[in-house]
Design a protein around this motif. Structure first.
Motif, PDB file in Angstrom:
ATOM      1  N   CYS A 124       0.814  -1.511  -0.087  1.00  7.54           N
ATOM      2  CA  CYS A 124       0.117  -0.070   0.436  1.00  7.54           C
ATOM      3  C   CYS A 124       0.742   1.432  -0.096  1.00  7.54           C
ATOM      4  CB  CYS A 124      -0.936  -0.406   1.053  1.00  7.54           C
ATOM      5  SG  CYS A 124      -2.277   1.022   1.611  1.00  7.54           S
ATOM      6  N   LEU A 125       0.548   1.828  -0.976  1.00  2.00           N
ATOM      7  CA  LEU A 125       1.074   2.845  -0.845  1.00  2.00           C
ATOM      8  C   LEU A 125       1.352   4.171   0.210  1.00  2.00           C
ATOM      9  CD1 LEU A 125       1.985   3.103  -4.796  1.00  2.00           C
ATOM     10  CD2 LEU A 125       3.356   2.476  -3.302  1.00  2.00           C
ATOM     11  N   ASP A 126       0.473   4.419   0.552  1.00  2.00           N
ATOM     12  CA  ASP A 126      -0.282   4.994   1.543  1.00  2.00           C
ATOM     13  C   ASP A 126      -0.568   4.775   3.209  1.00  2.00           C
ATOM     14  OD1 ASP A 126      -1.421   7.230  -0.549  1.00  2.00           O
ATOM     15  OD2 ASP A 126      -2.265   4.815  -1.382  1.00  2.00           O
ATOM     16  N   ASP A 127      -0.230   3.908   2.970  1.00  4.50           N
ATOM     17  CA  ASP A 127      -0.149   2.268   4.603  1.00  4.50           C
ATOM     18  C   ASP A 127       0.824   1.332   4.389  1.00  4.50           C
ATOM     19  OD1 ASP A 127      -0.150   1.534   6.479  1.00  4.50           O
ATOM     20  OD2 ASP A 127      -1.920   1.952   6.912  1.00  4.50           O
ATOM     21  N   ASP A 128       2.180   2.189   5.415  1.00  3.05           N
ATOM     22  CA  ASP A 128       3.322   1.301   4.927  1.00  3.05           C
ATOM     23  C   ASP A 128       2.671  -0.509   5.564  1.00  3.05           C
ATOM     24  OD1 ASP A 128       4.693   3.044   3.826  1.00  3.05           O
ATOM     25  OD2 ASP A 128       5.804   3.425   5.396  1.00  3.05           O
ATOM     26  N   ASP A 129       1.917  -0.294   6.391  1.00  2.00           N
ATOM     27  CA  ASP A 129       1.824  -1.383   6.892  1.00  2.00           C
ATOM     28  C   ASP A 129       0.673  -2.327   6.731  1.00  2.00           C
ATOM     29  OD1 ASP A 129       2.947  -0.947   9.778  1.00  2.00           O
ATOM     30  OD2 ASP A 129       1.699   0.457  10.792  1.00  2.00           O
ATOM     31  N   VAL A 130       0.209  -2.187   5.271  1.00  2.00           N
ATOM     32  CA  VAL A 130      -0.916  -2.342   5.037  1.00  2.00           C
ATOM     33  C   VAL A 130      -0.022  -3.109   3.393  1.00  2.00           C
ATOM     34  CG1 VAL A 130      -3.342  -3.077   3.747  1.00  2.00           C
ATOM     35  CG2 VAL A 130      -2.661  -1.549   6.065  1.00  2.00           C
ATOM     36  N   SER A 131      -0.419  -4.288   3.140  1.00  2.00           N
ATOM     37  CA  SER A 131      -0.271  -4.747   2.017  1.00  2.00           C
ATOM     38  C   SER A 131      -1.599  -5.477   0.957  1.00  2.00           C
ATOM     39  CB  SER A 131       0.660  -5.550   1.547  1.00  2.00           C
ATOM     40  OG  SER A 131       1.588  -6.601   2.338  1.00  2.00           O
ATOM     41  N   VAL A 132      -1.688  -6.045  -0.115  1.00  2.00           N
ATOM     42  CA  VAL A 132      -2.259  -7.252  -0.658  1.00  2.00           C
ATOM     43  C   VAL A 132      -1.756  -8.287  -1.562  1.00  2.00           C
ATOM     44  CG1 VAL A 132      -3.795  -6.005  -0.825  1.00  2.00           C
ATOM     45  CG2 VAL A 132      -2.590  -6.149  -2.986  1.00  2.00           C
ATOM     46  N   PRO A 133      -1.395  -9.492  -1.425  1.00  2.00           N
ATOM     47  CA  PRO A 133      -0.923 -10.597  -2.191  1.00  2.00           C
ATOM     48  C   PRO A 133      -0.476 -10.563  -3.289  1.00  2.00           C
ATOM     49  CG  PRO A 133      -2.301 -11.231  -0.222  1.00  2.00           C
ATOM     50  CD  PRO A 133      -3.059  -9.679  -0.064  1.00  2.00           C
ATOM     51  N   VAL A 134       1.254 -10.858  -4.005  1.00  2.00           N
ATOM     52  CA  VAL A 134       0.489 -10.860  -5.769  1.00  2.00           C
ATOM     53  C   VAL A 134       1.470 -12.484  -6.123  1.00  2.00           C
ATOM     54  CG1 VAL A 134       1.167  -8.335  -5.576  1.00  2.00           C
ATOM     55  CG2 VAL A 134       2.978  -9.965  -5.335  1.00  2.00           C
ATOM     56  N   PHE A 135       0.403 -12.331  -7.015  1.00  2.00           N
ATOM     57  CA  PHE A 135       0.735 -13.541  -8.041  1.00  2.00           C
ATOM     58  C   PHE A 135       0.998 -13.377  -8.388  1.00  2.00           C
ATOM     59  CE2 PHE A 135      -3.237 -13.400  -5.627  1.00  2.00           C
ATOM     60  CZ  PHE A 135      -3.937 -14.712  -5.214  1.00  2.00           C
ATOM     61  N   PRO A 136       2.401 -14.560  -9.782  1.00  2.00           N
ATOM     62  CA  PRO A 136       3.015 -14.622 -10.463  1.00  2.00           C
ATOM     63  C   PRO A 136       2.791 -14.715 -11.535  1.00  2.00           C
ATOM     64  CG  PRO A 136       4.283 -15.714  -8.163  1.00  2.00           C
ATOM     65  CD  PRO A 136       2.743 -15.078  -7.542  1.00  2.00           C
ATOM     66  N   VAL A 137       2.989 -13.829 -12.381  1.00  2.00           N
ATOM     67  CA  VAL A 137       1.585 -14.044 -13.965  1.00  2.00           C
ATOM     68  C   VAL A 137       3.104 -13.807 -14.611  1.00  2.00           C
ATOM     69  CG1 VAL A 137       1.035 -12.697 -15.454  1.00  2.00           C
ATOM     70  CG2 VAL A 137       0.393 -12.373 -13.081  1.00  2.00           C
ATOM     71  N   ARG A 138       2.084 -14.509 -16.538  1.00  2.00           N
ATOM     72  CA  ARG A 138       3.124 -15.048 -16.846  1.00  2.00           C
ATOM     73  C   ARG A 138       2.273 -15.507 -18.368  1.00  2.00           C
ATOM     74  NH1 ARG A 138       5.557 -21.333 -17.465  1.00  2.00           N
ATOM     75  NH2 ARG A 138       3.501 -22.120 -17.713  1.00  2.00           N
ATOM     76  N   GLU A 139       2.603 -15.029 -19.241  1.00  2.00           N
ATOM     77  CA  GLU A 139       2.004 -14.748 -21.510  1.00  2.00           C
ATOM     78  C   GLU A 139       2.532 -16.641 -21.164  1.00  2.00           C
ATOM     79  OE1 GLU A 139       1.375 -11.553 -23.020  1.00  2.00           O
ATOM     80  OE2 GLU A 139       1.521 -10.610 -21.983  1.00  2.00           O
ATOM     81  N   GLY A 140       1.096 -16.946 -21.694  1.00  2.00           N
ATOM     82  CA  GLY A 140       1.141 -18.396 -22.664  1.00  2.00           C
ATOM     83  C   GLY A 140       0.988 -19.274 -23.260  1.00  2.00           C
ATOM     84  N   SER A 141       1.207 -20.465 -24.019  1.00  2.00           N
ATOM     85  CA  SER A 141      -0.087 -20.484 -25.126  1.00  2.00           C
ATOM     86  C   SER A 141      -1.169 -21.074 -24.395  1.00  2.00           C
ATOM     87  CB  SER A 141       0.848 -21.688 -25.965  1.00  2.00           C
ATOM     88  OG  SER A 141       1.847 -20.935 -26.376  1.00  2.00           O
ATOM     89  N   PRO A 142      -1.962 -21.370 -25.498  1.00  2.00           N
ATOM     90  CA  PRO A 142      -3.732 -21.487 -24.625  1.00  2.00           C
ATOM     91  C   PRO A 142      -3.633 -23.020 -23.943  1.00  2.00           C
ATOM     92  CG  PRO A 142      -3.784 -20.601 -26.861  1.00  2.00           C
ATOM     93  CD  PRO A 142      -2.575 -20.875 -26.911  1.00  2.00           C
TER      94      PRO A 142
END
Length: 109
Positions: free
Chosen positions: A91-109
């Motif tokens: 969180c750019l407005d509160d150093d004590d808060v965050s949300v989970p992120v997920f690794p992302v990639r682009e792939g073939s169908p």
């Protein structure tokens, strides 16, 4: 091309890349019931963060406004306007808060 998220040791196909518009988010429901917010920035980089706003508990981050601050891409919650770094989840407005992120990639169908 598809957008894929890391799911343990495997990759989970979430959606077609063509469904994502720069500057707009899309929510996706994962098989385990979690929700992610998917974004593509104007440079074409894909991001995935948890869709739940930690300040309100509402699943709305995919509907937030995107921007950048100091070169860091963010989404601002549509409710209370806190900004979350799309790469780190911080969180750019509160150093004590965050949300989970997920690794992302682009792939073939």
């Amino acid at each position: 091309m598809t957008i894929q998220l890391a799911d343990g040791d495997d990759w989970l196909t979430v959606c077609d890349r063509d469904l994502l518009t720069p500057g707009r988010g899309v929510a996706a429901l994962l098989p385990d019931g979690r929700q992610v917010a998917l974004f593509v920035d104007r440079a074409g980089r894909a991001y995935a963060i948890d869709n739940r706003d930690p300040f309100t508990g509402a699943y709305v981050l995919s509907r937030g406004l995107t921007g950048s601050a100091g070169g860091r891409p963010f989404v601002a919650s549509p409710l209370l306007k806190q900004r979350f770094d799309l790469a780190t989840g911080a969180c750019l407005d509160d150093d004590d808060v965050s949300v989970p992120v997920f690794p992302v990639r682009e792939g073939s169908p």
